[in-house]
Design a protein around this motif. Sequence first.
Motif, PDB file in Angstrom:
ATOM      1  N   SER A   1       0.784  -1.028  -0.419  1.00 59.78           N
ATOM      2  CA  SER A   1       0.118  -0.117   0.248  1.00 59.78           C
ATOM      3  C   SER A   1       1.176   1.238  -0.282  1.00 59.78           C
ATOM      4  O   SER A   1       2.168   1.305   0.267  1.00 59.78           O
ATOM      5  CB  SER A   1      -0.946  -0.257   0.868  1.00 59.78           C
ATOM      6  N   THR A   2       0.113   2.677  -0.498  1.00 59.07           N
ATOM      7  CA  THR A   2       1.619   3.390  -0.375  1.00 59.07           C
ATOM      8  C   THR A   2       1.923   3.750   1.046  1.00 59.07           C
ATOM      9  O   THR A   2       3.102   4.082   0.870  1.00 59.07           O
ATOM     10  CB  THR A   2       0.553   4.843  -0.951  1.00 59.07           C
ATOM     11  N   ASP A   3       0.971   3.462   1.916  1.00 54.03           N
ATOM     12  CA  ASP A   3       1.803   4.569   3.029  1.00 54.03           C
ATOM     13  C   ASP A   3       2.762   3.248   3.704  1.00 54.03           C
ATOM     14  O   ASP A   3       3.550   3.334   4.395  1.00 54.03           O
ATOM     15  CB  ASP A   3       0.599   4.385   4.235  1.00 54.03           C
ATOM     16  N   THR A   4       1.854   1.494   3.487  1.00 52.69           N
ATOM     17  CA  THR A   4       3.328   1.016   3.594  1.00 52.69           C
ATOM     18  C   THR A   4       4.855   1.425   3.102  1.00 52.69           C
ATOM     19  O   THR A   4       5.648   1.189   3.461  1.00 52.69           O
ATOM     20  CB  THR A   4       3.107  -0.769   3.122  1.00 52.69           C
ATOM     21  N   ALA A   5       4.045   1.759   1.258  1.00 57.91           N
ATOM     22  CA  ALA A   5       5.549   2.229   1.232  1.00 57.91           C
ATOM     23  C   ALA A   5       6.608   3.405   1.495  1.00 57.91           C
ATOM     24  O   ALA A   5       7.759   3.770   1.398  1.00 57.91           O
ATOM     25  CB  ALA A   5       5.073   1.950  -0.216  1.00 57.91           C
ATOM     26  N   VAL A   6       5.994   4.497   2.090  1.00 49.97           N
ATOM     27  CA  VAL A   6       6.369   5.451   2.416  1.00 49.97           C
ATOM     28  C   VAL A   6       6.822   4.895   3.944  1.00 49.97           C
ATOM     29  O   VAL A   6       8.097   5.646   4.094  1.00 49.97           O
ATOM     30  CB  VAL A   6       5.353   6.799   2.618  1.00 49.97           C
ATOM     31  N   TYR A   7       6.445   3.837   4.568  1.00 50.95           N
ATOM     32  CA  TYR A   7       7.471   3.632   5.718  1.00 50.95           C
ATOM     33  C   TYR A   7       8.534   3.211   5.400  1.00 50.95           C
ATOM     34  O   TYR A   7       9.243   3.211   6.134  1.00 50.95           O
ATOM     35  CB  TYR A   7       5.598   2.856   6.529  1.00 50.95           C
ATOM     36  N   VAL A   8       8.225   1.910   5.036  1.00 52.00           N
ATOM     37  CA  VAL A   8       8.762   1.525   4.352  1.00 52.00           C
ATOM     38  C   VAL A   8      10.834   2.189   3.890  1.00 52.00           C
ATOM     39  O   VAL A   8      11.806   1.671   4.008  1.00 52.00           O
ATOM     40  CB  VAL A   8       9.180   0.174   3.817  1.00 52.00           C
ATOM     41  N   ALA A   9      10.470   3.109   2.533  1.00 54.10           N
ATOM     42  CA  ALA A   9      11.270   4.373   2.166  1.00 54.10           C
ATOM     43  C   ALA A   9      12.145   4.635   3.473  1.00 54.10           C
ATOM     44  O   ALA A   9      13.096   5.188   3.151  1.00 54.10           O
ATOM     45  CB  ALA A   9      10.304   5.331   1.341  1.00 54.10           C
ATOM     46  N   LYS A  10      10.925   5.124   4.044  1.00 55.13           N
ATOM     47  CA  LYS A  10      11.427   6.690   4.944  1.00 55.13           C
ATOM     48  C   LYS A  10      12.277   5.002   5.984  1.00 55.13           C
ATOM     49  O   LYS A  10      13.824   5.863   6.768  1.00 55.13           O
ATOM     50  CB  LYS A  10      10.447   6.923   6.081  1.00 55.13           C
ATOM     51  N   LYS A  11      12.334   4.529   6.257  1.00 56.42           N
ATOM     52  CA  LYS A  11      13.073   3.562   7.805  1.00 56.42           C
ATOM     53  C   LYS A  11      14.149   3.215   6.656  1.00 56.42           C
ATOM     54  O   LYS A  11      15.670   3.765   6.956  1.00 56.42           O
ATOM     55  CB  LYS A  11      12.994   2.304   7.446  1.00 56.42           C
ATOM     56  N   ILE A  12      14.673   3.653   5.652  1.00 55.50           N
ATOM     57  CA  ILE A  12      15.744   3.146   4.049  1.00 55.50           C
ATOM     58  C   ILE A  12      16.169   4.400   4.599  1.00 55.50           C
ATOM     59  O   ILE A  12      17.659   4.001   4.924  1.00 55.50           O
ATOM     60  CB  ILE A  12      15.087   2.482   2.984  1.00 55.50           C
ATOM     61  N   VAL A  13      15.995   5.420   4.088  1.00 56.78           N
ATOM     62  CA  VAL A  13      16.534   6.768   3.863  1.00 56.78           C
ATOM     63  C   VAL A  13      16.966   6.956   5.303  1.00 56.78           C
ATOM     64  O   VAL A  13      18.030   7.954   5.337  1.00 56.78           O
ATOM     65  CB  VAL A  13      16.303   8.023   3.160  1.00 56.78           C
ATOM     66  N   ASP A  14      16.624   6.765   6.316  1.00 55.86           N
ATOM     67  CA  ASP A  14      16.550   6.191   7.835  1.00 55.86           C
ATOM     68  C   ASP A  14      18.171   5.826   8.014  1.00 55.86           C
ATOM     69  O   ASP A  14      18.448   6.139   9.990  1.00 55.86           O
ATOM     70  CB  ASP A  14      15.677   6.450   8.683  1.00 55.86           C
ATOM     71  N   GLY A  15      18.666   4.942   7.301  1.00 52.99           N
ATOM     72  CA  GLY A  15      20.040   4.094   7.335  1.00 52.99           C
ATOM     73  C   GLY A  15      19.696   2.704   7.242  1.00 52.99           C
ATOM     74  O   GLY A  15      20.629   1.789   7.490  1.00 52.99           O
ATOM     75  N   ILE A  16      18.041   2.462   7.501  1.00 56.09           N
ATOM     76  CA  ILE A  16      18.523   0.781   7.620  1.00 56.09           C
ATOM     77  C   ILE A  16      17.612   0.615   6.869  1.00 56.09           C
ATOM     78  O   ILE A  16      16.776   0.091   5.404  1.00 56.09           O
ATOM     79  CB  ILE A  16      16.554   0.096   8.626  1.00 56.09           C
ATOM     80  N   PRO A  17      18.550  -0.846   5.507  1.00 55.26           N
ATOM     81  CA  PRO A  17      18.974  -1.344   4.477  1.00 55.26           C
ATOM     82  C   PRO A  17      17.647  -2.402   4.612  1.00 55.26           C
ATOM     83  O   PRO A  17      17.052  -2.859   5.708  1.00 55.26           O
ATOM     84  CB  PRO A  17      19.485  -2.041   4.481  1.00 55.26           C
ATOM     85  N   LEU A  18      16.816  -1.941   3.125  1.00 56.76           N
ATOM     86  CA  LEU A  18      15.230  -3.578   3.025  1.00 56.76           C
ATOM     87  C   LEU A  18      16.059  -4.342   3.316  1.00 56.76           C
ATOM     88  O   LEU A  18      14.878  -4.878   4.252  1.00 56.76           O
ATOM     89  CB  LEU A  18      15.107  -2.973   1.512  1.00 56.76           C
ATOM     90  N   ARG A  19      16.603  -5.086   3.400  1.00 60.32           N
ATOM     91  CA  ARG A  19      16.925  -6.665   3.684  1.00 60.32           C
ATOM     92  C   ARG A  19      17.126  -6.453   5.267  1.00 60.32           C
ATOM     93  O   ARG A  19      16.783  -7.690   5.955  1.00 60.32           O
ATOM     94  CB  ARG A  19      18.369  -7.296   3.302  1.00 60.32           C
ATOM     95  N   LYS A  20      17.482  -5.455   6.180  1.00 59.72           N
ATOM     96  CA  LYS A  20      16.611  -5.989   7.539  1.00 59.72           C
ATOM     97  C   LYS A  20      15.499  -5.289   7.992  1.00 59.72           C
ATOM     98  O   LYS A  20      15.986  -5.656   8.986  1.00 59.72           O
ATOM     99  CB  LYS A  20      17.840  -5.539   8.038  1.00 59.72           C
ATOM    100  N   ILE A  21      14.470  -4.993   6.753  1.00 57.02           N
ATOM    101  CA  ILE A  21      13.228  -4.801   7.702  1.00 57.02           C
ATOM    102  C   ILE A  21      12.040  -5.763   6.876  1.00 57.02           C
ATOM    103  O   ILE A  21      12.562  -7.239   6.650  1.00 57.02           O
ATOM    104  CB  ILE A  21      12.503  -3.626   6.605  1.00 57.02           C
ATOM    105  N   LYS A  22      11.450  -6.397   8.341  1.00 57.14           N
ATOM    106  CA  LYS A  22      10.697  -7.316   8.093  1.00 57.14           C
ATOM    107  C   LYS A  22       9.277  -7.231   8.238  1.00 57.14           C
ATOM    108  O   LYS A  22       8.852  -6.471   8.209  1.00 57.14           O
ATOM    109  CB  LYS A  22      10.311  -8.226   9.822  1.00 57.14           C
TER     110      LYS A  22
END
Length: 186
Positions: A121-142
């Motif tokens: 969903s768009t809100d989930t995509a924003v949540y994930v993108a924010k985590k990534i630009v805040d320093g957490i790589p995609l592979r570390k997100i559950k």
Amino acid sequence: MKYIIEHLEPEMFDWCVIEYRHISQIVGKENLIITNVKKGNEKIEELGEIHKESVSGMKLQKACVLDPEAMLALHPEDSEEFEYLIFGGILGDHPPRKRTKPELTSKIDADSRNLGDRQMSTDTAVYVAKKIVDGIPLRKIKFKDGIELDVAEGESVILPYRYVLENGKIVLPEGFVEFLRDRDEF
Ligand SMILES: C[S@@+](CC[C@H](N)C(=O)[O-])C[C@H]1O[C@@H](n2cnc3c(N)ncnc32)[C@H](O)[C@@H]1O
């Protein structure tokens, strides 16, 4: 980082308001811009900066479109290159209709990045993108792919999308389950 949602649905539906409110909570209203809002701006005006104009007319520099069809994935280092992350305000569909590319990416002179190959969903995509630009790589997100939500006694709704798990709990917008409960069909 500024987060731009290009509203691409014909109306400001209740589910859009629920998702956009969640996005405003995730990134902060001072960092959220919602563009291409032709109708229903009064429903979302307290969530961020609202524009009637499409993002395609804004000629932004250092912008990146988040598109499942993009060749490259978003990385934490991209936060040094980009000032704007742009998302489609589009309802998920199954199988995916791949609207982001023709309706957004192809209309903007900007880079594009994916967040993995599963539709969110768009809100989930924003949540994930924010985590990534805040320093957490995609592979570390559950993540959890496909969820079933109980909406009434003996009744559930299956959402075949990718959701984020935080401490074992699915991240969903406030009021989302109640919204599904009150609908006849989703
Ligand atoms: C529900 S998705 C839209 C998916 C839709 N099937 C499409 O037509 O592209 C809404 C928005 O979230 C973002 N998004 C969702 N999943 C993504 C992914 N895996 N990679 C990059 N962006 C994604 C995109 O900006 C997309 O426009």
